[in-house]
Motif scaffolding. Structure first.
Motif, PDB file in Angstrom:
ATOM      1  N   THR A   1       0.756  -1.346  -0.260  1.00 47.79           N
ATOM      2  CA  THR A   1      -0.212  -0.128   0.066  1.00 47.79           C
ATOM      3  C   THR A   1       0.839   1.331   0.010  1.00 47.79           C
ATOM      4  O   THR A   1       0.539   2.436  -0.833  1.00 47.79           O
ATOM      5  N   THR A   2       1.953   1.266   0.891  1.00 46.43           N
ATOM      6  CA  THR A   2       2.851   2.484   0.703  1.00 46.43           C
ATOM      7  C   THR A   2       3.387   2.783  -0.442  1.00 46.43           C
ATOM      8  O   THR A   2       3.368   3.907  -0.963  1.00 46.43           O
ATOM      9  N   LEU A   3       3.865   1.585  -1.182  1.00 46.60           N
ATOM     10  CA  LEU A   3       4.666   1.680  -2.410  1.00 46.60           C
ATOM     11  C   LEU A   3       3.821   2.247  -3.512  1.00 46.60           C
ATOM     12  O   LEU A   3       3.933   2.948  -4.405  1.00 46.60           O
ATOM     13  N   GLU A   4       2.487   1.700  -3.330  1.00 47.96           N
ATOM     14  CA  GLU A   4       1.533   2.183  -4.431  1.00 47.96           C
ATOM     15  C   GLU A   4       1.207   3.602  -4.268  1.00 47.96           C
ATOM     16  O   GLU A   4       0.612   4.194  -5.347  1.00 47.96           O
ATOM     17  N   TYR A   5       0.674   3.974  -2.948  1.00 51.49           N
ATOM     18  CA  TYR A   5       0.139   5.286  -2.768  1.00 51.49           C
ATOM     19  C   TYR A   5       1.622   6.067  -3.356  1.00 51.49           C
ATOM     20  O   TYR A   5       1.008   7.187  -3.799  1.00 51.49           O
ATOM     21  N   ALA A   6       2.572   5.806  -3.095  1.00 49.01           N
ATOM     22  CA  ALA A   6       3.699   6.678  -3.513  1.00 49.01           C
ATOM     23  C   ALA A   6       4.052   6.795  -5.163  1.00 49.01           C
ATOM     24  O   ALA A   6       4.162   8.238  -5.468  1.00 49.01           O
ATOM     25  N   PHE A   7       3.614   5.716  -5.690  1.00 46.30           N
ATOM     26  CA  PHE A   7       3.459   5.804  -7.050  1.00 46.30           C
ATOM     27  C   PHE A   7       2.240   6.849  -7.595  1.00 46.30           C
ATOM     28  O   PHE A   7       2.474   7.548  -8.298  1.00 46.30           O
ATOM     29  N   ASP A   8       1.236   6.531  -7.002  1.00 47.17           N
ATOM     30  CA  ASP A   8      -0.011   7.240  -7.237  1.00 47.17           C
ATOM     31  C   ASP A   8       0.344   9.007  -7.007  1.00 47.17           C
ATOM     32  O   ASP A   8      -0.067   9.782  -7.736  1.00 47.17           O
ATOM     33  N   ASP A   9       0.874   9.101  -5.819  1.00 47.03           N
ATOM     34  CA  ASP A   9       1.277  10.582  -5.685  1.00 47.03           C
ATOM     35  C   ASP A   9       2.230  11.277  -6.739  1.00 47.03           C
ATOM     36  O   ASP A   9       2.190  12.246  -7.078  1.00 47.03           O
ATOM     37  N   TRP A  10       3.158  10.354  -7.122  1.00 45.79           N
ATOM     38  CA  TRP A  10       3.975  10.825  -8.098  1.00 45.79           C
ATOM     39  C   TRP A  10       3.180  10.975  -9.746  1.00 45.79           C
ATOM     40  O   TRP A  10       3.380  12.116 -10.200  1.00 45.79           O
ATOM     41  N   SER A  11       2.319  10.200  -9.917  1.00 43.04           N
ATOM     42  CA  SER A  11       1.590  10.812 -10.996  1.00 43.04           C
ATOM     43  C   SER A  11       0.580  11.851 -11.106  1.00 43.04           C
ATOM     44  O   SER A  11       0.555  12.658 -11.780  1.00 43.04           O
ATOM     45  N   ILE A  12       0.178  12.141  -9.838  1.00 41.29           N
ATOM     46  CA  ILE A  12      -0.668  13.338  -9.414  1.00 41.29           C
ATOM     47  C   ILE A  12       0.209  14.388  -9.626  1.00 41.29           C
ATOM     48  O   ILE A  12      -0.173  15.594 -10.365  1.00 41.29           O
ATOM     49  N   ALA A  13       1.620  14.494  -9.360  1.00 43.98           N
ATOM     50  CA  ALA A  13       2.504  15.508  -9.363  1.00 43.98           C
ATOM     51  C   ALA A  13       3.019  15.684 -10.910  1.00 43.98           C
ATOM     52  O   ALA A  13       2.815  16.871 -11.263  1.00 43.98           O
ATOM     53  N   GLN A  14       2.944  14.858 -11.692  1.00 45.83           N
ATOM     54  CA  GLN A  14       3.136  15.087 -12.982  1.00 45.83           C
ATOM     55  C   GLN A  14       2.106  15.787 -13.862  1.00 45.83           C
ATOM     56  O   GLN A  14       2.427  16.629 -14.832  1.00 45.83           O
ATOM     57  N   ALA A  15       0.904  15.340 -13.341  1.00 46.59           N
ATOM     58  CA  ALA A  15      -0.326  16.023 -14.012  1.00 46.59           C
ATOM     59  C   ALA A  15      -0.196  17.435 -13.540  1.00 46.59           C
ATOM     60  O   ALA A  15      -0.572  18.288 -14.351  1.00 46.59           O
ATOM     61  N   ALA A  16       0.094  17.584 -12.214  1.00 41.89           N
ATOM     62  CA  ALA A  16      -0.034  19.210 -11.797  1.00 41.89           C
ATOM     63  C   ALA A  16       1.113  19.884 -12.555  1.00 41.89           C
ATOM     64  O   ALA A  16       0.791  21.102 -12.795  1.00 41.89           O
ATOM     65  N   ARG A  17       2.178  19.247 -12.836  1.00 43.27           N
ATOM     66  CA  ARG A  17       3.231  19.967 -13.516  1.00 43.27           C
ATOM     67  C   ARG A  17       2.932  20.367 -14.963  1.00 43.27           C
ATOM     68  O   ARG A  17       3.122  21.592 -15.409  1.00 43.27           O
ATOM     69  N   ARG A  18       2.175  19.530 -15.823  1.00 45.90           N
ATOM     70  CA  ARG A  18       1.650  19.989 -17.033  1.00 45.90           C
ATOM     71  C   ARG A  18       0.551  20.737 -16.924  1.00 45.90           C
ATOM     72  O   ARG A  18       0.587  21.557 -17.804  1.00 45.90           O
ATOM     73  N   LEU A  19      -0.271  21.056 -15.915  1.00 39.37           N
ATOM     74  CA  LEU A  19      -1.180  22.216 -15.894  1.00 39.37           C
ATOM     75  C   LEU A  19      -0.675  23.540 -14.924  1.00 39.37           C
ATOM     76  O   LEU A  19      -1.407  24.212 -14.627  1.00 39.37           O
ATOM     77  N   ASN A  20       0.721  23.306 -14.810  1.00 38.78           N
ATOM     78  CA  ASN A  20       1.396  24.276 -14.197  1.00 38.78           C
ATOM     79  C   ASN A  20       0.778  24.838 -12.592  1.00 38.78           C
ATOM     80  O   ASN A  20       0.905  25.932 -12.469  1.00 38.78           O
ATOM     81  N   ARG A  21       0.688  23.849 -11.825  1.00 40.53           N
ATOM     82  CA  ARG A  21       0.300  23.935 -10.527  1.00 40.53           C
ATOM     83  C   ARG A  21       1.284  23.312  -9.749  1.00 40.53           C
ATOM     84  O   ARG A  21       1.217  22.214  -9.283  1.00 40.53           O
ATOM     85  N   MET A  22       2.341  24.583  -9.528  1.00 39.90           N
ATOM     86  CA  MET A  22       3.729  23.694  -9.002  1.00 39.90           C
ATOM     87  C   MET A  22       3.331  23.472  -7.554  1.00 39.90           C
ATOM     88  O   MET A  22       4.388  22.892  -6.738  1.00 39.90           O
ATOM     89  N   ASP A  23       2.625  24.099  -6.618  1.00 39.39           N
ATOM     90  CA  ASP A  23       2.375  23.982  -5.212  1.00 39.39           C
ATOM     91  C   ASP A  23       1.761  22.730  -4.944  1.00 39.39           C
ATOM     92  O   ASP A  23       2.497  21.788  -4.172  1.00 39.39           O
ATOM     93  N   VAL A  24       1.027  22.117  -5.932  1.00 38.29           N
ATOM     94  CA  VAL A  24       0.544  20.582  -5.864  1.00 38.29           C
ATOM     95  C   VAL A  24       1.716  19.886  -6.397  1.00 38.29           C
ATOM     96  O   VAL A  24       1.849  18.627  -5.744  1.00 38.29           O
ATOM     97  N   TYR A  25       2.271  20.107  -7.517  1.00 31.03           N
ATOM     98  CA  TYR A  25       3.366  19.118  -7.836  1.00 31.03           C
ATOM     99  C   TYR A  25       4.489  19.085  -6.701  1.00 31.03           C
ATOM    100  O   TYR A  25       5.029  17.931  -6.352  1.00 31.03           O
ATOM    101  N   ASP A  26       4.941  20.099  -5.797  1.00 30.42           N
ATOM    102  CA  ASP A  26       5.834  20.203  -4.924  1.00 30.42           C
ATOM    103  C   ASP A  26       5.549  19.178  -3.717  1.00 30.42           C
ATOM    104  O   ASP A  26       5.929  18.333  -3.297  1.00 30.42           O
ATOM    105  N   THR A  27       4.186  19.422  -3.242  1.00 30.34           N
ATOM    106  CA  THR A  27       3.646  18.570  -2.223  1.00 30.34           C
ATOM    107  C   THR A  27       3.493  17.342  -2.666  1.00 30.34           C
ATOM    108  O   THR A  27       3.974  16.135  -1.792  1.00 30.34           O
TER     109      THR A  27
END
Length: 762
Positions: free
Chosen positions: A492-518
């Motif tokens: 669960t920890t490993l899969e949450y971490a991957f999902d968090d990374w994928s959210i960050a990639q979408a946030a970077r594409r949409l220029n929402r850098m605060d979300v990306y950093d988190t």
């Protein structure tokens, strides 16, 4: 004369184009692949992504026997096992390739002679309505299935539209021909799975009703409308559960031709007299909303009674979908494996709405899909890895509609969560993680967006912060899920971490850098369950210490789901270079990775893991369990990328064969098939949410991808053979490809990707 030549040239061009359009890809599809052992596929009739998946059921064992779990029930997730000698009947809903089951709604079985309203047993089929059959008289094609039911000498033929199952039964001459409608039948028979059923005979050719079940999906209602091509001479019902006195209902004689019946355990029969070789056509439409909508679905999709015309229309739909990739392979067997994989990949998710756009939502209210097709059957723990990335490439519009379906689910959810594993207006909460966010992120990063991308990202953020879901609050606070608070904590920890990374990639594409950093910070939580003293991911307790009793090969209570520590210690697709560095660098990592494919597993591994056979394992690499699907591509992040090429070709040969037992594990709603398709083409979506594909070793001579934007992307493989598995050179549009990746955006531009193969690695 000049005009005549021009006209002849135009005519020839039209013929050539027409011939290309008429190319028959159906000949390479064998729906029986995966129906033996572990594949859990079904051989019946359906159109691409069809709501009706009409197929024979050879048995459905009870979930419990003598008060204990029945392990044999696992074989029947799709209702059909190739080795079984009898068919119980033909039901209208199935999962393809899952490791869990439900559905099997509205079983129909034709019989002759003495009426029997129980199914009988496999060893004594004559005691019920089931029948013996032989594979020699069985035929399975896309949207067509036929078999001779030997005991009653009835030819059964099946085809479908999106929402209608069409049966054609050819009877012998009989004064006592029957159609059995079994509303008790279901795949994975939990005790008291049926909540309520209702049947109403509207007239001598139309029957309507519904079924409510409490199985894997806790609250599920499916409505139907059934028509016969010939009026029934009589009909009747049997209730297999007695009820107390029903008051005024006793004023009616309900024993014969009474027009309606309700109860938990019902079967019905409809009787005919038939001439020799007389055909009776049944059209059976489904709806998630009402019998009225079911009848409208039936009338809209099947206005006539021409079985062959309906079949032809369905097969044309399949040919259109299969034609999106045209390959040239080394042999016909590889053609069969490839196009059957495409077929399986296009079985789910399934359409979940009526012709008028209505469907029942997660809140159990009726909703209407406005401007998109609503889908269900989201096996996301499996399919986010390769199936949805495959849709982003080959079925981008459908993938958009699937994401809009997920967003509708999120709005209807009391938790405001995106789906985890959902079907038929239910959330099953199966497996770990919240991988719908990876599907959404992959689409956003690759620019495949017809939905509100920022709204979708907000839904991802909301889902990732539901603190009472499966240890998520502790994960956010501590940076890991403690094993003494939640089972499967490391997975669960490993899969949450991957999902968090994928959210960050979408946030970077949409220029929402605060979300990306988190979320980039959260994506590094995988390090918190790595134990440097052992070199493996290890369960950690709430006091911060690692669990003492620990077996890296055990799958039983060690903090992992569908895998062991050895498998999951390699599950960091968002940061493979960081993982390699933490594990001691390439010098230590490469022998560790090599050993995964060559080691010998102890017997207790197989004893603990009932859903795995030795046939599906290469060393400790378990291809049938999805967390390993990226592993062979890890060599690309080392100085030995040629080992990726070697391993990929080995896995393709060992885990996929054009035979009934040709899948080395559950197809899992198309994920196994999508892995095969990508890897056969020569590239793979190593980390969904990234634009990059990792290059492997293509197993075809040529492939032409017909993209939805009108462009074509050609893969041309030089020196292809079973021995030439190594890539000596890769060119994209004539320019050398540096490194081991190509980008999604480059594929969408169209062009040619050329591989030059060799018998030795560079």
């Amino acid at each position: 004369m000049k005009k005549i030549c021009v006209l002849l040239l135009v005519f020839v061009i039209i013929l050539i184009k027409s011939g290309a359009a008429q190319e028959n890809f159906l000949q390479y599809v064998n729906p029986l692949i995966g129906t033996k052992k572990m594949g859990h596929t079904f051989p019946g009739a359906t159109v691409p992504f069809g709501a009706v998946q009409l197929s024979p059921d050879t048995d459905t064992l009870p979930y419990e026997m003598g008060g204990k779990y029945n392990p044999d029930v696992y074989k029947y997730c799709a209702g059909y096992q190739y080795d079984d000698p009898t068919i119980v009947g033909f039901s209208h809903t199935h999962f393809s390739g899952t490791g869990h089951s439900d559905l099997g709604d509205f079983l129909i079985m034709p019989t002759t002679g003495r009426l029997q309203l129980n199914p009988g047993t496999a060893d004594k089929p004559e005691t019920g309505y089931r029948s013996r059959f032989r594979h020699a008289s069985e035929r399975a094609e896309p949207d067509y299935y036929s078999v001779l039911l030997d005991d009653d000498h009835i030819l059964a033929e099946l085809t479908t539209t999106t929402r209608v199952g069409v049966h054609q039964y050819t009877f012998p001459k009989s004064e006592d021909a029957h159609i059995i409608l079994d509303l008790m039948h279901g795949i994975y028979n939990y005790k008291d799975k049926n909540v309520w059923t209702f049947v109403r005979v509207e007239n001598d050719t139309l029957v309507t009703g519904y079924r409510q079940t409490n199985g894997w999906a806790r609250t599920r209602t499916v409505y139907f409308a059934m028509t016969f091509s010939k009026p029934v001479t009589s009909y009747g019902f049997a209730s297999f559960k007695s009820y107390p006195y029903k008051g005024f209902w006793r004023r009616f004689d309900q024993s014969d031709n009474f027009p309606e019946m309700a109860g938990e355990q019902l079967r019905a029969h409809f009787d005919f007299k038939t001439g020799d070789q007389e055909k009776i056509l049944i059209k059976f439409a489904l709806s998630p909303v009402s019998t009225k909508n079911a009848l409208e679905n039936l009338q809209t999709e099947t206005p006539g009674n021409d079985f062959e015309a309906i079949k032809k229309q369905g097969q044309q739909k399949w040919n259109k979908e299969l034609a999106k990739i045209k390959i040239e392979a080394l042999n016909k067997e590889d053609m069969t494996s490839f196009y059957t994989a495409m077929y399986h990949a296009f079985l789910s998710p399934t359409v979940y709405m009526d012709q008028n756009g209505e469907y029942k939502g997660l809140d159990q209210n009726v909703h209407k899909a406005e401007g998109f097709t609503n889908y269900t059957t989201f096996s996301l723990w499996d399919t986010y890895r390769a199936l949805h990335p495959f849709f982003n490439l080959i079925q981008p519009k459908r993938n958009n509609d699937m994401i809009r379906s997920m967003l509708a689910h999120q709005q209807q959810s009391v938790h405001k969560m995106l789906p985890v594993w959902s079907h038929y207006a239910n959330e099953n909460w199966c497996m770990s993680g919240y991988h719908s966010v990876a599907v959404i992120a992959d689409a956003i990063v690759k620019g495949n967006v017809s939905f509100d991308a920022n709204q979708a990202l907000n839904a991802c953020i909301q889902t990732a912060n539901v603190r009472y879901y499966d240890g998520l609050g502790t994960y956010i606070r501590r940076g890991y899920v403690p094993e003494d608070e939640r089972p499967n904590s490391v997975s669960t920890t490993l899969e949450y971490a991957f999902d968090d990374w994928s959210i960050a990639q979408a946030a970077r594409r949409l220029n929402r850098m605060d979300v990306y950093d988190t979320f980039m910070k959260r994506s590094q939580n995988w390090k918190n369950v790595y134990d440097p003293s052992t070199g493996f991911m290890r369960p950690r307790l709430s006091n911060g210490s690692f669990r003492k009793d620990f077996d890296v090969l055990s799958t039983n209570g060690q903090g992992f789901i569908e895998g062991n520590s050895w498998n999951y210690s390699l599950f960091v697709p968002q940061d493979p270079k960081g993982m390699i560095a933490l594990m001691g660098g390439e010098k230590k990592f490469l022998p560790h990775l090599d050993s995964l494919f060559t080691m010998h597993l102890p017997d207790h591994f197989f004893e603990e893991t009932e859903d795995i056979t030795r046939d599906g394992i290469i060393g400790n690499y378990v291809h049938g369990n999805e967390p390993s699907h990226h592993v062979a591509y890890l060599y690309n992040f080392t100085a030995q990328p040629w080992k990726t090429q070697e391993r990929i070709r080995m896995i393709l040969k060992m885990q996929y064969k054009p035979s009934v037992d040709g899948l080395g594990g559950n197809d899992d709603c198309g994920q196994m098939s999508a892995w095969y398709i990508f890897s056969t083409l020569g590239f793979y979506p190593f980390a969904p949410g990234s634009e990059e594909y990792q290059l492997g070793s293509p197993a075809i001579k040529k492939a032409v991808l017909q993209l939805e934007n009108g462009k074509t992307f050609t893969i041309d493989v030089q020196n292809q053979s079973d021995k030439n598995v190594y890539v000596s050179k890769v060119l994209l549009n004539g320019q050398p490809v540096k490194g081991t990746t190509i980008r999604h955006s480059d594929i969408l531009k169209g062009g040619v990707l050329q591989f030059v193969m060799a018998a030795r690695h560079r």
